[in-house]
Design an enzyme around this catalytic site. Structure first.
Site, PDB file in Angstrom:
ATOM      1  N   HIS A 183      40.132  48.315  45.114  1.00 36.40           N
ATOM      2  CA  HIS A 183      40.830  48.695  46.352  1.00 36.40           C
ATOM      3  C   HIS A 183      41.981  47.739  46.614  1.00 36.40           C
ATOM      4  CE1 HIS A 183      39.025  45.509  48.933  1.00 36.40           C
ATOM      5  NE2 HIS A 183      37.912  45.709  48.239  1.00 36.40           N
TER       6      HIS A 183
ATOM      7  N   ASP B 236      43.444  47.429  49.760  1.00 35.41           N
ATOM      8  CA  ASP B 236      43.525  46.968  51.150  1.00 35.41           C
ATOM      9  C   ASP B 236      42.761  45.657  51.324  1.00 35.41           C
ATOM     10  OD1 ASP B 236      41.117  48.518  50.730  1.00 35.41           O
ATOM     11  OD2 ASP B 236      40.789  48.521  52.896  1.00 35.41           O
TER      12      ASP B 236
ATOM     13  N   ASP C  76      39.198  39.233  47.511  1.00 36.43           N
ATOM     14  CA  ASP C  76      38.760  40.613  47.793  1.00 36.43           C
ATOM     15  C   ASP C  76      39.965  41.488  48.048  1.00 36.43           C
ATOM     16  OD1 ASP C  76      37.225  42.794  48.359  1.00 36.43           O
ATOM     17  OD2 ASP C  76      36.474  42.040  50.264  1.00 36.43           O
TER      18      ASP C  76
ATOM     19  N   GLU D  85      39.127  50.581  51.847  1.00 39.44           N
ATOM     20  CA  GLU D  85      37.751  50.226  51.495  1.00 39.44           C
ATOM     21  C   GLU D  85      37.110  49.395  52.594  1.00 39.44           C
ATOM     22  OE1 GLU D  85      34.371  48.006  49.883  1.00 39.44           O
ATOM     23  OE2 GLU D  85      36.207  47.154  50.682  1.00 39.44           O
ATOM     24  N   GLU D  86      37.954  48.646  53.338  1.00 39.91           N
ATOM     25  CA  GLU D  86      37.418  47.652  54.280  1.00 39.91           C
ATOM     26  C   GLU D  86      37.177  48.229  55.671  1.00 39.91           C
ATOM     27  OE1 GLU D  86      36.384  44.977  53.197  1.00 39.91           O
ATOM     28  OE2 GLU D  86      37.616  44.171  51.586  1.00 39.91           O
TER      29      GLU D  86
ATOM     30  N   GLU E 270      35.434  44.327  41.936  1.00 39.46           N
ATOM     31  CA  GLU E 270      35.145  43.520  43.133  1.00 39.46           C
ATOM     32  C   GLU E 270      34.721  42.120  42.671  1.00 39.46           C
ATOM     33  OE1 GLU E 270      35.225  43.949  46.366  1.00 39.46           O
ATOM     34  OE2 GLU E 270      35.185  46.112  46.782  1.00 39.46           O
TER      35      GLU E 270
ATOM     36  N   HIS F 215      36.760  37.891  52.730  1.00 37.17           N
ATOM     37  CA  HIS F 215      36.884  38.012  54.189  1.00 37.17           C
ATOM     38  C   HIS F 215      36.913  36.639  54.881  1.00 37.17           C
ATOM     39  CE1 HIS F 215      34.894  42.316  54.054  1.00 37.17           C
ATOM     40  NE2 HIS F 215      35.763  42.094  53.078  1.00 37.17           N
TER      41      HIS F 215
HETATM   42 ZN    ZN Z   1      36.253  44.425  48.342  1.00 33.28          ZN
END
Ligand code: ZN
Length: 368
Positions: A74, A76, A104, A134-135, A163, A337
């Site tokens: 992903h 984003d 990430d 995705e988030e 990932e 994150h």
């Molecule tokens: Zn991720």
């Protein structure tokens, strides 16, 4: 069309490419400018069929190989926390790339894009997928949308999601189920409690069953999973002088991928036999599929011992379509994150090298 100004150089070293991708902010919902640049950078390569669908970009080879693999990531990120543009510390093997999206998962996306353009004749046909959203809520997930609208785009015999996994293979993923156990009593003034029935007291039996629950640790396709059934919330009571007439206990069951959704639901209903139970959220897990030839060769190229993925990830979306999949990407998932999000450059290099080898060597070669 591509925005003017910044162009991605997909022929750059994958560590440099990671930083190029990180420096184009793409918080969920704002993937457009980055998607434009990825599409524009891929278009000139004649060995790739490039498909743009919303902010999902698919680039695939069509060499007529015996096998097709799907490699996805992903584009984003979660919101920026004063951690853009990227920066680095250390040097050589100890170089660390810092900033939102490094872990990430733009390190993984950089590995994908770098290999997509470099491997003009991979030994397996490859479908490279970059997707959005995705988030955020699952309904917006770009990979999920493609799976619903164009399942043929995700067709393959094996999938890899890049990932963060410390550049090690994490197989499959556990499923997750949330349920509410709704207890009903009869309200009364607490000065005359015998005239009512206390719904919160009824939760005691629910908690007793949870406390005595023995979670399974099944081995699935050679990997050991570890289940859990836990209370994650409890509500009840309206005032300090009222016997409560309702109480809800929310439980979360994390289940190994040898159970499908209906088996997981049946298990939870059985544990709480006699109670009013409503399932509010249910996402199946994914089997690791490591016994498949493509997966076994991938494991032998990467080396080390594959681990079971305990959290839920988008590999389950592949599994729903019958494509076994693993997680394999640069970065420590605990940095995803985080305000101090970062990724070791060595992980990017290692993932790039492993995938390059797996996609360049004839089947059966290079094991050991
Ligand atoms: Zn991720």
């Amino acid at each position: 069309m591509a925005s003017r100004g910044v162009f991605l150089d997909l022929t750059a070293d994958p560590v440099d490419l990671t930083r190029q991708l990180v420096d184009i902010e793409s918080v969920s919902g704002n993937e457009g400018p980055l998607a434009d640049r990825i599409e524009a950078a891929l278009r000139p390569y004649g060995h790739l069929e490039v498909i743009r669908d919303g902010n999902v970009i698919i680039a695939r080879t069509n060499l007529g190989r015996a096998e097709r693999v799907v490699i996805a990531g992903h584009i984003d990120t979660v919101p920026v926390a004063g951690n853009l543009p990227s920066w680095t510390t250390g040097s050589g093997d100890a170089l660390i790339i810092w900033g939102r999206g490094t872990c990430d998962m733009k390190g993984g996306v950089a590995v994908q894009l770098s290999l997509a353009v470099a491997l003009t004749e991979p030994v397996r046909d490859v479908t490279w997928i970059c997707y959005d959203n995705e988030e955020v809520e699952a309904d917006l997930n770009g990979l999920g949308r493609i799976g619903r609208e164009h399942p043929d785009y995700l067709a393959g015999s094996f999938g890899i999601l890049c990932e963060p996994s410390n550049a090690r293979i994490e197989g499959g993923c556990q499923g997750t189920l949330r349920a509410e156990i709704r207890l009903t009593g009869q309200a009364a003034h607490s000065a005359r409690s015998w005239r009512g029935h206390n719904a919160i007291h009824d939760a005691a039996e629910v908690l007793r069953r949870l406390a005595s629950y023995q979670p399974r640790e099944p081995v699935v396709d050679g990997l050991t999973y570890h289940e859990g059934l836990n209370a994650v919330g409890i509500t009840g009571g309206i005032a300090g002088n009222v016997i409560p007439d309702s109480c809800t206990v929310t439980v979360n069951y994390r289940f190994a991928p040898d159970l499908d959704s209906s088996q997981a639901a049946a298990h939870v209903r059985q544990v709480f036999t006699g109670f009013d139970l409503v399932i509010t959220d249910l996402a199946p897990g994914a089997r690791p599929g490591l016994e498949l030839p493509a997966a076994a060769e991938f494991c032998s190229v990467v080396g080390g011992t594959p681990q079971a993925k305990l959290g839920w990830t988008d590999v389950a979306r592949f599994s729903e379509l019958g494509v076994p999949a693993v997680n394999f990407g640069p970065g420590d998932p605990s940095k995803a994150h985080a305000d101090d999000e970062c990724c070791p450059a060595a992980d990017v290099v290692a993932c790039h090298a492993a995938l390059l080898r797996w996609l360049s060597e004839p089947a059966g070669a290079g094991s050991g």
